[in-house]
Design a protein around this motif. Structure first.
Motif, PDB file in Angstrom:
ATOM      1  N   ARG A  27      -4.981  -9.588  -9.731  1.00  0.00           N
ATOM      2  CA  ARG A  27      -4.397  -9.720  -8.399  1.00  0.00           C
ATOM      3  C   ARG A  27      -3.896  -8.352  -7.962  1.00  0.00           C
ATOM      4  N   GLU A  29      -2.429  -7.398  -4.199  1.00  0.00           N
ATOM      5  CA  GLU A  29      -2.219  -7.752  -2.800  1.00  0.00           C
ATOM      6  C   GLU A  29      -1.053  -6.968  -2.223  1.00  0.00           C
ATOM      7  N   SER A  37      -3.294  -8.072   2.557  1.00  0.00           N
ATOM      8  CA  SER A  37      -4.514  -7.339   2.205  1.00  0.00           C
ATOM      9  C   SER A  37      -4.770  -7.568   0.728  1.00  0.00           C
ATOM     10  N   ASP A  38      -5.903  -8.182   0.432  1.00  0.00           N
ATOM     11  CA  ASP A  38      -6.287  -8.470  -0.953  1.00  0.00           C
ATOM     12  C   ASP A  38      -7.347  -7.453  -1.366  1.00  0.00           C
ATOM     13  N   TYR A  39      -6.954  -6.491  -2.184  1.00  0.00           N
ATOM     14  CA  TYR A  39      -7.856  -5.398  -2.549  1.00  0.00           C
ATOM     15  C   TYR A  39      -8.986  -5.845  -3.468  1.00  0.00           C
ATOM     16  N   LEU A  40      -8.779  -6.892  -4.249  1.00  0.00           N
ATOM     17  CA  LEU A  40      -9.856  -7.394  -5.108  1.00  0.00           C
ATOM     18  C   LEU A  40     -10.895  -8.136  -4.273  1.00  0.00           C
ATOM     19  N   GLU A  41     -10.415  -8.848  -3.257  1.00  0.00           N
ATOM     20  CA  GLU A  41     -11.311  -9.628  -2.402  1.00  0.00           C
ATOM     21  C   GLU A  41     -12.285  -8.734  -1.633  1.00  0.00           C
ATOM     22  N   ILE A  42     -11.864  -7.512  -1.313  1.00  0.00           N
ATOM     23  CA  ILE A  42     -12.752  -6.615  -0.561  1.00  0.00           C
ATOM     24  C   ILE A  42     -13.660  -5.797  -1.487  1.00  0.00           C
ATOM     25  N   SER A  45     -11.954  -2.969  -7.838  1.00  0.00           N
ATOM     26  CA  SER A  45     -11.439  -3.421  -9.135  1.00  0.00           C
ATOM     27  C   SER A  45     -10.575  -2.303  -9.704  1.00  0.00           C
TER      28      SER A  45
END
Length: 131
Positions: A27, A29, A37-42, A45
Protein backbone atom coordinates in the motif's frame (compact mmCIF):
# COMPACT_ATOMS: atom_id res chain seq x y z
CA UNK A 1 17.17 8.29 33.92
CA UNK A 2 19.72 5.71 32.77
CA UNK A 3 17.09 2.97 32.81
CA UNK A 4 14.75 5.16 30.75
CA UNK A 5 17.43 5.78 28.08
CA UNK A 6 18.34 2.08 28.00
CA UNK A 7 14.67 1.08 27.57
CA UNK A 8 14.18 3.57 24.73
CA UNK A 9 17.39 2.43 22.97
CA UNK A 10 16.41 -1.21 23.43
CA UNK A 11 12.94 -0.70 21.87
CA UNK A 12 14.43 1.31 19.01
CA UNK A 13 17.09 -1.36 18.36
CA UNK A 14 14.46 -4.13 18.45
CA UNK A 15 12.52 -2.25 15.76
CA UNK A 16 15.70 -1.92 13.65
CA UNK A 17 16.21 -5.69 13.92
CA UNK A 18 12.64 -6.33 12.71
CA UNK A 19 13.11 -3.91 9.79
CA UNK A 20 16.33 -5.60 8.63
CA UNK A 21 15.95 -7.03 5.13
CA UNK A 22 13.84 -6.62 1.99
CA UNK A 23 10.27 -5.32 1.99
CA UNK A 24 7.72 -4.74 -0.79
CA UNK A 25 5.07 -2.03 -0.58
CA UNK A 26 1.53 -3.45 -0.54
CA UNK A 27 0.00 0.00 0.00
CA UNK A 28 1.26 3.46 -0.89
CA UNK A 29 -1.45 6.11 -0.74
CA UNK A 30 -1.50 9.85 -0.26
CA UNK A 31 -4.74 11.54 0.80
CA UNK A 32 -4.96 15.27 0.26
CA UNK A 33 -7.87 17.69 -0.11
CA UNK A 34 -10.42 14.85 -0.17
CA UNK A 35 -8.61 12.94 -2.94
CA UNK A 36 -6.61 9.71 -2.68
CA UNK A 37 -3.64 8.98 -4.92
CA UNK A 38 -2.80 5.28 -4.98
CA UNK A 39 0.74 4.93 -6.32
CA UNK A 40 0.54 1.14 -6.67
CA UNK A 41 -2.70 1.37 -8.64
CA UNK A 42 -1.06 3.59 -11.26
CA UNK A 43 1.67 1.00 -11.86
CA UNK A 44 4.49 1.95 -9.50
CA UNK A 45 6.13 -0.57 -7.20
CA UNK A 46 8.36 0.14 -4.23
CA UNK A 47 10.98 -2.08 -2.61
CA UNK A 48 12.65 -1.09 0.64
CA UNK A 49 15.99 -2.59 1.73
CA UNK A 50 16.72 -1.82 5.38
CA UNK A 51 20.29 -2.48 6.48
CA UNK A 52 20.59 -3.80 10.01
CA UNK A 53 23.00 -1.95 12.25
CA UNK A 54 23.69 -1.40 15.91
CA UNK A 55 21.83 1.83 16.62
CA UNK A 56 23.53 4.27 18.96
CA UNK A 57 22.02 7.55 20.16
CA UNK A 58 21.48 9.89 17.17
CA UNK A 59 22.90 7.36 14.72
CA UNK A 60 21.34 6.30 11.42
CA UNK A 61 21.34 3.07 9.38
CA UNK A 62 21.16 2.83 5.57
CA UNK A 63 17.95 2.37 3.58
CA UNK A 64 17.71 1.77 -0.17
CA UNK A 65 14.36 2.40 -1.88
CA UNK A 66 13.75 1.15 -5.42
CA UNK A 67 10.78 2.69 -7.24
CA UNK A 68 9.88 0.87 -10.45
CA UNK A 69 7.41 1.64 -13.21
CA UNK A 70 6.95 -0.17 -16.51
CA UNK A 71 10.21 1.14 -17.94
CA UNK A 72 12.67 2.21 -15.28
CA UNK A 73 13.83 1.72 -11.72
CA UNK A 74 14.92 4.69 -9.65
CA UNK A 75 17.09 3.97 -6.62
CA UNK A 76 17.11 6.34 -3.66
CA UNK A 77 19.57 6.00 -0.80
CA UNK A 78 18.35 7.28 2.56
CA UNK A 79 19.46 6.98 6.14
CA UNK A 80 16.96 5.85 8.75
CA UNK A 81 16.54 5.51 12.46
CA UNK A 82 13.82 4.41 14.83
CA UNK A 83 12.93 6.77 17.68
CA UNK A 84 10.25 7.33 20.30
CA UNK A 85 10.42 3.88 21.94
CA UNK A 86 10.08 2.09 18.58
CA UNK A 87 7.04 4.10 17.49
CA UNK A 88 8.58 6.50 14.96
CA UNK A 89 10.69 6.04 11.82
CA UNK A 90 12.79 8.86 10.39
CA UNK A 91 14.28 8.96 6.89
CA UNK A 92 17.01 11.47 6.21
CA UNK A 93 18.59 12.50 2.94
CA UNK A 94 22.35 11.84 3.32
CA UNK A 95 23.09 14.86 1.09
CA UNK A 96 20.86 17.20 3.12
CA UNK A 97 20.68 16.54 6.86
CA UNK A 98 17.82 19.02 7.18
CA UNK A 99 15.61 16.93 4.88
CA UNK A 100 13.99 14.57 7.41
CA UNK A 101 10.77 12.64 6.80
CA UNK A 102 9.02 11.30 9.92
CA UNK A 103 6.54 8.44 9.96
CA UNK A 104 4.51 7.04 12.83
CA UNK A 105 4.93 3.27 13.07
CA UNK A 106 1.36 2.02 13.37
CA UNK A 107 2.37 -1.66 13.23
CA UNK A 108 5.71 -3.45 13.13
CA UNK A 109 6.07 -7.22 13.15
CA UNK A 110 8.57 -9.57 11.53
CA UNK A 111 6.36 -9.68 8.39
CA UNK A 112 4.40 -6.38 8.29
CA UNK A 113 5.10 -2.67 8.63
CA UNK A 114 2.40 0.03 8.62
CA UNK A 115 3.54 3.65 8.44
CA UNK A 116 1.64 6.94 8.51
CA UNK A 117 2.86 10.47 7.83
CA UNK A 118 0.78 13.63 8.26
CA UNK A 119 2.20 16.72 6.61
CA UNK A 120 0.69 19.90 5.11
CA UNK A 121 -2.92 18.63 4.90
CA UNK A 122 -1.75 15.36 3.32
CA UNK A 123 -1.68 11.92 4.91
CA UNK A 124 0.61 9.22 3.50
CA UNK A 125 0.01 5.54 4.23
CA UNK A 126 2.69 2.97 3.48
CA UNK A 127 2.32 -0.74 4.20
CA UNK A 128 5.21 -3.12 3.64
CA UNK A 129 5.39 -6.91 3.56
CA UNK A 130 8.60 -8.86 4.14
CA UNK A 131 9.99 -10.43 0.96
Amino acid sequence: AIILVFTACNKNQNAVKKLDGNWKATRYEVRSNGKTSDYLEIGLSFNYYFDNCKLKQNQYCQLTIDMTNDFTTTTDIKLYRVTNYGKALEFIDPLDNNNITRYTIQKLSSQTVKLKKTENNAITYIELKKV
